[in-house]
Scaffold this motif. Structure first.
Motif, short mmCIF file in Angstrom:
data_model
loop_
_atom_site.label_atom_id
_atom_site.label_comp_id
_atom_site.label_asym_id
_atom_site.label_seq_id
_atom_site.Cartn_x
_atom_site.Cartn_y
_atom_site.Cartn_z
N ASP A 1 -61.86 -2.46 9.02
CA ASP A 1 -63.10 -2.47 9.81
C ASP A 1 -64.28 -1.84 9.09
O ASP A 1 -65.39 -2.38 9.11
N CYS B 1 -60.48 -11.54 15.22
CA CYS B 1 -61.75 -11.48 14.48
C CYS B 1 -62.40 -10.10 14.63
O CYS B 1 -62.71 -9.68 15.74
N ASN B 2 -62.61 -9.42 13.48
CA ASN B 2 -63.29 -8.12 13.52
C ASN B 2 -64.71 -8.24 12.97
O ASN B 2 -65.36 -7.22 12.69
N CYS B 3 -65.20 -9.44 12.84
CA CYS B 3 -66.49 -9.68 12.19
C CYS B 3 -67.65 -9.12 13.03
O CYS B 3 -67.76 -9.42 14.21
N CYS C 1 -61.47 -20.22 12.44
CA CYS C 1 -61.00 -19.61 11.19
C CYS C 1 -61.01 -20.58 10.02
O CYS C 1 -61.29 -20.17 8.89
N GLU D 1 -65.42 -4.17 6.39
CA GLU D 1 -66.03 -5.38 6.97
C GLU D 1 -67.48 -5.12 7.32
O GLU D 1 -68.36 -5.97 7.10
N CYS E 1 -62.08 -10.80 8.40
CA CYS E 1 -60.85 -10.27 9.01
C CYS E 1 -59.83 -9.79 8.00
O CYS E 1 -58.87 -9.11 8.38
#
Ligand code: SF4
Length: 68
Positions: free
Chosen positions: A46, A13-15, A26, A49, A42
């Motif tokens: 990045d 997870c890059n949130c 997810c 996002e 995701c």
């Protein structure tokens, strides 16, 4: 099947949206965003996002630009 919530948070997870109760869950994340014409954070690079624009159109533009 057990949920890998902690692993998802730490590895996938890059949130950057805080707070979110769906983080690491997810299946809920996907259904929430897809029901709003969006995709989970995701699937975006990045920097994309961080704009919090999760629209499918944004994803397609990035894909067409070779960013995904
Ligand atoms: S992408 Fe959306 S639903 Fe998923 S963790 Fe981030 S803010 Fe929550």
């Amino acid at each position: 099947m057990e949920c890998n919530k902690e692993k998802n948070i730490s590895k996938l997870c890059n949130c950057t949206y805080e707070p979110c109760s769906r983080k690491g869950t997810c299946c809920e994340c996907l259904h929430y965003h897809f029901s709003h014409g969006e995709l989970p954070g995701c699937v975006f690079p990045d920097d994309a996002e961080r704009t919090w624009d999760r629209s499918i159109g944004h994803f397609v533009r990035l894909y067409q630009a070779g960013r995904i």
